[in-house]
Write an enzyme that holds these catalytic residues in place. Sequence first.
Site, PDB file in Angstrom:
ATOM      1  N   ASP A   1     -32.494 -39.332  18.716  1.00  0.00           N
ATOM      2  CA  ASP A   1     -32.569 -37.906  19.046  1.00  0.00           C
ATOM      3  C   ASP A   1     -31.970 -37.693  20.433  1.00  0.00           C
ATOM      4  OD1 ASP A   1     -33.197 -35.258  19.260  1.00  0.00           O
ATOM      5  OD2 ASP A   1     -35.372 -35.531  19.336  1.00  0.00           O
TER       6      ASP A   1
ATOM      7  N   ASP B   1     -27.934 -33.113  16.563  1.00  0.00           N
ATOM      8  CA  ASP B   1     -28.301 -34.036  17.637  1.00  0.00           C
ATOM      9  C   ASP B   1     -29.323 -35.087  17.201  1.00  0.00           C
ATOM     10  OD1 ASP B   1     -30.384 -32.295  17.312  1.00  0.00           O
ATOM     11  OD2 ASP B   1     -30.617 -31.800  19.422  1.00  0.00           O
ATOM     12  N   GLU B   2     -29.435 -35.310  15.926  1.00  0.00           N
ATOM     13  CA  GLU B   2     -30.433 -36.261  15.431  1.00  0.00           C
ATOM     14  C   GLU B   2     -29.875 -37.042  14.255  1.00  0.00           C
ATOM     15  OE1 GLU B   2     -34.737 -35.061  14.590  1.00  0.00           O
ATOM     16  OE2 GLU B   2     -33.700 -33.164  14.800  1.00  0.00           O
TER      17      GLU B   2
END
Lengths: 82, 414
Positions: free
Chosen positions: B10, B105-106
Amino acid sequence: MYETIDEPIKVLVSFDKGVITPHRFKWRERHINITQVNMINRVKDGSVLSYLFSVSNDTSAYKLRFNAATMNWKLDQIYQDA
Amino acid sequence: MLDRIILHVDMNSYFATVEQQANPFLRGKPIAVTGSPYTRTVVGASSMEAKTFGVKTGMSFPEAIKLCPQIIRVVSDPDKYAETTKRFIKILTAYTPTVEVFSIDEAFLDITATAERFGGAIKVAKLIKTDIRTWCGEWISCSIGISHNKLLAKLAGELQKPDGLTVIDHHNISSVFAKTAIDKACGIGWALTPKLNEMGIKTLSELGETPLSVLVGKFGSYGYKLHAIGNGLDEDTVRPYYLPDTIKSIGHQFTFLKDTTEPGEISRMLFKLSELVATRARDQGKLGKTIHLWFRAANFHNYGRQITLPTHTQDGLTIYFAALRIWQEAAFSAPIRLVGVTLTKLRDETPQQLTLMPDIRLRGKIIEVMDRINDKFGAYTVQQASLLGSVRMKRNMNGYGSDFKRGRTELLEN
């Protein structure tokens, strides 16, 4: 704060192992040294590819744009610390 | 003994951190990434420094200034974030091909088969952190969670931010669950948390100890999911990025600069949004059957209606007529601040039988040519005459990366 400039510039760069590194540019008769290249990203507008260089020196940050189709450089933005 | 080895990566305060990477003068300062200053937008992301003042994603910029008067506004640059995401996903695929892009973003990685090659799971996590700093930038950091399923890996990643590295295994799961609040777990959001708290369930241990019958009695079939969360169970596999996306909807929304009741302004925006939705549908090879219109009144109440068409479409004009009909039937007279159009009930584009109606065939041809011109010369080179002079909306990337032109596999293209 970012200020939009969008003016042509002359840039001194080096090419090494597939990476373009800008070192210095001339804008409004001023020579500006670049001490750090912080990020390079690509942008496509239609089929035109441009490379955006987020660079800085001790006083300001700049966003330079290299248009790969016309081979022209522009100063997109300046950021000066308030 | 871990049966599967799952990593959750993350990126920390992603958009804001990318901006701080690009501009060293923003580092260590509270910044908020927002839309254009000439529109009414919300905080899309805030830096870690801004978060300490209570600035959160989704609040208006004036609210953020009240909490943190020195906050610096930075206008969102989706191209920069997309490029950084491409780089970080490429880094992850060096350690396993089984990478699931969970959002921009993960990502989840299943490194069960490859971890040993790199010296074990913790070594892989440390290598990823180093690679991200090397290839994405020294200011960019990530939190990594390691466990034997996705639920626990994501939870582990949540426990230490920024730049964390946390393992949840069979030895420490009880102690972690005993001190972890339920809202840290994926699947328990802001709506469920107070209901569970009212039942005296505050930690994940307490959730796990709650009888299944009680959870099902209160929450229906979701009670099974909650019971599994409370016991750290998750059978979901990591879905590799190269498998086709399952897009369920395509939508766009716009916040007016000022609340409006003006019918011309609203219908022009409906047309613009419909065209954007249709262009994306065509980019992704999808057609949709249901058009959903929703709008937010000045008092922040949301309203939504939908229409299902007799046939699937990817034509902006058809979508617009449906959206306009919903708007007119709603007969809403109070000022509105935001409007959105969404296309759902999607199916894949397949070679279709040619229609015999010449005007529809001609329209299809015109749309095709317009798309080709805009692909070559840039968005809005040609557009519907009635939209000339309207706001040039740049397509913001959604949080799930699913609106890359050809789906998430585009993330790995050069």
